[in-house]
Enzyme design. Structure first.
Site, PDB file in Angstrom:
ATOM      1  N   LYS A  91      32.938  36.011  -1.580  1.00 45.75           N
ATOM      2  CA  LYS A  91      32.305  35.240  -2.643  1.00 45.75           C
ATOM      3  C   LYS A  91      30.994  35.923  -2.985  1.00 45.75           C
ATOM      4  CE  LYS A  91      34.154  30.651  -1.677  1.00 45.75           C
ATOM      5  NZ  LYS A  91      33.817  29.271  -1.260  1.00 45.75           N
ATOM      6  N   GLU A  92      30.717  35.976  -4.292  1.00 44.15           N
ATOM      7  CA  GLU A  92      29.452  36.538  -4.736  1.00 44.15           C
ATOM      8  C   GLU A  92      28.737  35.536  -5.620  1.00 44.15           C
ATOM      9  OE1 GLU A  92      30.396  40.167  -6.882  1.00 44.15           O
ATOM     10  OE2 GLU A  92      30.779  39.065  -8.721  1.00 44.15           O
ATOM     11  N   LYS A 104      22.194  42.651 -14.402  1.00 41.50           N
ATOM     12  CA  LYS A 104      22.854  41.569 -13.682  1.00 41.50           C
ATOM     13  C   LYS A 104      22.917  41.961 -12.213  1.00 41.50           C
ATOM     14  CE  LYS A 104      27.308  39.138 -13.998  1.00 41.50           C
ATOM     15  NZ  LYS A 104      28.596  39.266 -14.693  1.00 41.50           N
TER      16      LYS A 104
END
Length: 182
Positions: A91-92, A104
């Site tokens: 998960k990021e 970003k």
């Protein structure tokens, strides 16, 4: 799982204490014949995950939105294809989105490199305007390994980001050319 990896690698607590905290950064640049504003429309939004899963299923099998709307704080769950060396899920979290400077940043918050003893794994994507019709996709990985960890920094690479920049860049070039010829 991490403790089992330590045992499998034969690293003892005494040996781990010898390792110091380590930091590193790797970068890659790819030039595309598309204005930065158009590249950012993909890279600066949730669209990037969709495009990568569609164009590179051998790199990213699935991208799921866990929370958020694409802004800072958004969390994505990424599933890698079966048989991918190392890990197949992480998960990021989007930690920085700067639309003005087209930057970003995401950090792994679960799974992935964290399973191997990394305390930080950050990806920074920058879209740089070269001239009116050309831009550069700069992809960087920053990492930290905690003191006492036996994590191996040689497993960090920008290769997936390089492939992503090339394939997404070519796709955007083709789309931009077809719009220009219409």
């Amino acid at each position: 799982m991490y403790h089992k990896e330590e045992e499998r690698c034969g690293v003892t607590e005494k040996q781990k204490k010898k390792f110091k905290k380590m930091q590193g950064k790797l970068s890659h640049e790819w030039e595309v014949r598309v204005p930065a504003s158009i590249v950012w429309e993909t890279y600066g939004t949730l669209e990037l995950g969709k495009v990568v899963a569609q164009l590179l299923p051998n790199l990213i099998e699935k991208v799921e939105l866990v929370e958020g709307d694409g802004g800072v704080g958004t969390v994505l769950a990424l599933t890698l294809p079966e048989g991918t060396p190392g890990f197949n899920f992480y998960k990021e979290k989007f930690t920085k989105i700067d639309h003005e400077n087209r930057v970003k940043e995401t950090e792994v918050v679960e799974g992935g490199y964290l399973l191997f003893g990394f305390t930080l794994y950050r990806v920074r994507l920058e879209i740089i305007e070269k001239d009116n019709g050309t831009s550069i996709i700069r992809s960087s990985v920053e990492y930290e390994i905690g003191e006492g960890s036996a994590a191996d920094p040689s497993i960090v690479s920008t290769k997936a980001l390089e492939v992503m920049a090339q394939v997404v860049g070519r796709n955007l070039e083709e789309k931009n050319a077809s719009v220009g010829n219409a």
